[in-house]
Structures are given as structure tokens and as C-alpha cells.
Design an enzyme around this catalytic site. Structure first.
Site, PDB file in Angstrom:
ATOM      1  N   ASP A 213      29.546  32.805 -17.310  1.00 52.09           N
ATOM      2  CA  ASP A 213      28.186  32.616 -16.804  1.00 52.09           C
ATOM      3  C   ASP A 213      27.139  32.940 -17.878  1.00 52.09           C
ATOM      4  OD1 ASP A 213      26.307  32.293 -14.509  1.00 52.09           O
ATOM      5  OD2 ASP A 213      25.888  34.414 -14.907  1.00 52.09           O
ATOM      6  N   GLU A 254      28.932  28.291 -19.526  1.00 48.95           N
ATOM      7  CA  GLU A 254      27.697  27.705 -19.029  1.00 48.95           C
ATOM      8  C   GLU A 254      26.630  27.893 -20.107  1.00 48.95           C
ATOM      9  OE1 GLU A 254      24.216  28.240 -15.652  1.00 48.95           O
ATOM     10  OE2 GLU A 254      25.220  29.949 -16.527  1.00 48.95           O
TER      11      GLU A 254
END
Ligand code: CA
Length: 523
Positions: A213, A254
Site C-alpha cells: 500500500d 500501489e
């Protein structure tokens, strides 16, 4: 002569015995598992509630593995599963445990084992950039400047302003919001701890990798808050260690907004990053009906990253659902799916996308309960009363049960696409050549691997098209080729290659609105 024959006999035996270890076309060298995989992204809270408390859970996913397998999916990405004060879980309070609302660690291990029995891998979200303010590390760090955990976060005695938040005895940095203080990766103790967490999940629990993330925000430096050289250096070290300890573990980062350029920049730091540039190209061209968006996305991506070694998707849990962007138009949703499954890269389906679930922000509404059937709560939860959030109002029309046996449904289009992709390695790891089409509503490309050539042609527009012609370069030998439809057409005209190129090619006379055709080009 005899000796040559004998040698070639030995060679063919050797090659034959190696064949099972090689992928698809056995002349092609084997590639890592993720390059041939289709992924399915799941928000656990919203997938399936097995124990009637209105919240999706691990056992619910285990119960739905047959469905997931029926999609042709090879791997699952679970959004955060750790204890967290937030419904979404992106602010972790314990990296070594699972959220009790989702079940126990034993429930999670059962899910993992049942998925592995079906050859389905599971990766989990690794929220690496920040913790929750309720994480014991931060609680301790915030107690006093003398805390052993003080340097695990980023502090300032004066308030530097935006992105800084008031703590005890100073201000702490939190890029996303005050509830998510950034970890300090200039501190080797933090890096060591995050590596230990990674080892725990891969080595002891047995997950197959991580979706990392907010990776681009890891280390701020010299006034830059994303994609810094320091972040690159950190991930290079992390990835090298990880690959040495767990060579089959997959990491996908990401890097919000990234395209080919950043995919190249990060290629020695993680296996994949998500290609947001290609995602918006595919979705925008489908929505707008013209090829300029997708053509320019491919131009940039192929220039920097011609090997297609990245992850692809249409929309994810941070964006309005693709069906909503496409105005609820099922033909457009099928077209977008064709673009995704024929694109280079590893495709990720966001749960519910395959049945055309809709949703637009706020975030809770793009992460709504899965629509299984037309019964109460969309069949997501057995409970008659409240689920953690009500399903979308259209669940009686849009649900899995209704689409399962309809050969023309969006769901079965996804299944067919996954099947075609699985059967044709050129669609997985082949080279990509964008073709001239002579019509701005038409997009076409060749995917080529070894002796396999696949031609993809789509009419992005809402009108029939007859004035188009495909042309481009091809590595095929000169001659006449048969075009066999794999999807979307009954038959197609043969293709003539002359001078390593072709022109004026019309596989079908008329392209219907939003028609997509996949052709296998053979001698
Ligand atoms: Ca539950």
C-alpha cells in the site's frame, strides 16, 4: 550420422521431460507464476458473511471459493486483514494478528489451505507506510520524547504545517490523515521490523505475497513526498532480501497514478506495480467511444515497458466502479473487460466488477456488499437486519444468481475471457503491437509469442462501423493466414502478410456497436 540421430533423440527426450516445467508453448522459457495469473481483489468485510453478524469474513470467502475458481482466477488479493479501528483496515494496530471481525487466525489458515488446494494463491495488503495512532508503537512514541519508539515515527518540535499533526510534545508527520502516522524508514529498527512482519506472513502463515500500500510515499526526502531515491533504495534492499528468502513470493506496489515510466523505475524494487495509466486509457476510451485514450496510454507504456511486466485493472477500491463510469451500460462493461483480459500485464478484477456492480464515492459505496442473489441483503448475509452497510439498491436486478446460467451475461463474458487468456500464452506474456485502424472508434492490436499470434479488434463506439481497415507490421512470414475467432465473431476473413506487413485488412465487414473480437491467426 547415427551419432547425430542419437544426440537429437537424447535432446528430444530431455526437452520432453522438461516440458511440464515450461509454460504454455513449451519452447517458451518458464515465467514466474504471477505473469500467467488472473487476480481477484476482495474487500473481506463485503464479500460473504458466514456467521450472521452482518460483516463479511474469512469463512465466507472459503465458502465462496468454488465461485472464485469458476471465474478462472489464479490468485486473490485480500484488502487489509489486520486489527484496525477503521472499517477499511488501512490503519493497522497489530501486524501479527487478524481482525477478529473477519474471524480467527485458524479461520484464515483454513481459507489459505482451501485456496491452495484449488491452486489459488492469496496475497494480502501490506500497509507499510503508516500505522494507526492506536498502534502500541505510536501510543508509546507519543507518550514521551524519551520513548524507545519515538524514532519509529517522524517528529518536529515546531509545526511545519500541512501533513503534520499535533501530538504530545511535538508534531508528527502523517501523509494521509492524523489517524495514520507515517513510519520512519530512516530508522533501521523500523525496516528490520517490517521485514520480520513480511517473513512471518510468508514463512510462518504461508501467504503468497503482498500488495504494498502507498509504496511511493515510503520515505520523504529533500522536500519530495513521493518516488524519492531513498524510497527506491529501501525497496531495492527489501526486495533483494525477500527474493533471496522467498523466491516465489509476489509483490505488487500501489504507485498511485503510475504508468510505464514508473513501472520501469520500480522494476528492481518489486515484481509489479499497478499500471494506472493503462487503466484510465482503457476505461476512458470505452466510456468515450474513441481510441485516442487507449492508444496514447499504450504509446507511453510500450515505450518505457514493452515487456508488459506490470499489473493491470479497470478500477480498484479507491475509484468509482467501472460500471458506474460506463453509465450502467453492459455492452461497454463487456468491452472494457475484453480490453483488460487481452492487455499485456497481469489482470486484477475488483470483486463484483464481473457482474457489473455499481458504486461511486464516498469510499464505503465503492466497497459495498457483494450481490449474490435477489434475497434479503443481496444474499451477502444471513441476518435479516442490518449489514455493515446496505447493498446497492440494484441488487435484485444485478446479482450472481441471475447471471450464472445466462450465456450472454457479463459474468460469463468474464469467464470466457479468462479461459481464452489461459489457453493462449500470447495474451499473457506476448509482445504487443498497436495497429492502425483508419477509424477513431476502432482499436486493434496484435499479441505475439513464439508461433502464436492473436489479433484483438474492438469497436469502442455506439454505432456500426464499416469504414475501417487494419494495417501494421508483423513478424509473420509472408503468406495467407487463417483468422479463427476465439471470441466475439462467427467467422473472419483470412489475412495476407506481404513484406512483413499487412494493410486494408477487414476481418469482418461490419463491426457492431461495442463489438469485440479475438482472433487466432494461424497458417
Ligand atoms: Ca461475519
Amino acid at each position: 550420422m547415427k551419432r547425430i540421430l542419437f544426440t537429437s533423440l537424447i535432446l528430444s527426450i530431455l526437452l520432453a521431460s522438461c516440458a511440464p516445467a515450461l509454460s504454455g508453448n513449451w519452447l517458451t522459457p518458464s515465467v514466474p507464476w504471477w505473469r500467467e495469473a488472473v487476480f481477484y481483489e476482495i474487500f473481506v468485510r463485503s464479500f460473504y458473511d458466514s456467521d450472521c453478524d452482518g460483516i463479511g469474513d474469512f469463512n465466507g470467502i472459503t465458502q465462496k471459493l468454488d465461485y472464485i475458481e469458476s471465474l478462472g482466477v489464479d490468485a486473490i488479493w485480500l484488502m487489509p486483514i489486520h486489527p484496525s479501528p477503521s472499517y477499511h483496515g488501512y490503519d493497522v494496530i497489530n501486524y501479527y494478528a487478524v481482525n477478529s471481525e473477519y474471524g480467527s487466525m485458524d479461520d484464515f489458515k483454513t481459507l489459505l489451505a482451501e485456496a491452495h488446494k484449488r491452486d489459488i494463491k492469496i496475497i494480502i495488503d501490506l500497509v507499510i507506510n503508516h500505522t494507526s495512532t492506536q498502534h502500541p508503537w505510536f501510543q508509546d512514541a507519543n507518550r514521551s520524547p524519551d520513548s524507545a519508539y519515538r524514532d519509529w515515527y517522524v517528529w518536529s518540535q515546531t509545526n511545519p504545517g500541512n501533513l503534520w499533526h499535533t501530538g504530545n510534545n511535538g508534531y508528527y508527520y502523517g501523509y494521509f490523515w492524523g489517524g495514520m502516522p507515517d513510519l520512519n524508514y530512516n530508522n533501521p529498527a523500523v525496516s528490520a521490523q517490517m521485514y520480520k512482519i513480511s517473513q512471518y506472513w510468508l514463512g510462518e502463515i504461508g501467504v503468497d505475497g503482498f500488495r504494498i500500500d502507498a509504496a511511493k510515499h515510503l520515505i520523504e526526502a529533500d522536500g519530495k513526498i513521493e518516488n524519492t531515491p531513498q524510497t527506491a533504495e529501501w525497496f531495492r534492499g527489501y526486495y533483494t532480501s525477500l527474493k533471496s528468502d522467498f523466491p516465489n513470493a509476489y509483490t505488487v506496489g500501489e504507485i498511485y497514478g503510475a504508468g510505464g515510466l514508473l513501472a520501469k523505475q520500480y522494476e528492481d524494487q518489486m515484481d509489479h506495480i499497478f499500471n494506472f495509466e493503462l487503466a484510465s486509457g482503457m476505461v476512458n476510451s470505452t466510456a468515450g467511444g474513441v481510441n485516442s485514450g487507449i492508444n496514447s496510454a499504450y504509446t507511453f507504456t510500450l515505450k518505457e515497458k514493452p515487456d508488459g511486466d506490470y499489473a493491470t485493472f479497470l478500477t480498484n477500491h479507491d475509484q468509482n466502479r467501472v460500471m458506474t463510469v460506463l453509465g450502467g451500460n453492459e455492452q461497454k462493461a463487456k468491452l472494457a473487460a475484453t480490453l483488460l483480459f487481452t492487455a499485456p500485464g497481469t489482470p486484477f478484477i475488483y470483486y463484483g466488477e464481473e457482474i457489473g456492480m455499481q458504486g461511486q464515492k464516498p469510499d464505503e459505496d465503492i466497497r459495498l456488499p457483494m450481490q449474490w442473489d435477489a434475497t434479503v441483503n443481496a444474499g451477502f448475509a444471513c441476518r435479516q437486519e442490518q449489514t455493515w452497510r446496505a447493498p446497492h439498491e440494484n441488487y435484485k436486478q444485478v446479482n450472481v444468481a441471475r447471471q450464472t446460467d445466462d450465456p450472454d451475461s457479463l459474468l460469463n463474458h468474464y469467464r470466457a475471457l479468462a479461459g481464452v487468456r489461459q489457453a493462449h500464452p500470447a495474451l499473457q506474456t506476448g509482445e504487443t503491437t498497436i495497429l492502425e485502424t483508419g477509424n477513431r472508434a476502432v482499436f486493434a492490436m496484435l499479441r505475439t509469442l513464439g508461433d502464436e499470434t492473436i489479433l484483438v479488434i474492438v469497436n469502442l463506439g455506439s454505432a456500426e462501423v464499416t469504414d475501417y481497415e487494419l494495417s501494421g507490421k508483423s513478424a509473420l512470414w509472408d503468406g495467407l493466414y487463417t483468422a479463427t475467432p476465439l471470441l466475439g465473431a462467427e467467422q473472419a476473413a483470412s489475412l495476407e502478410i506481404a513484406g512483413s506487413a499487412f494493410s486494408n485488412y477487414k476481418p469482418v465487414e461490419t463491426l457492431m456497436p461495442q463489438q469485440s473480437i479475438i482472433l487466432n491467426i494461424t497458417r
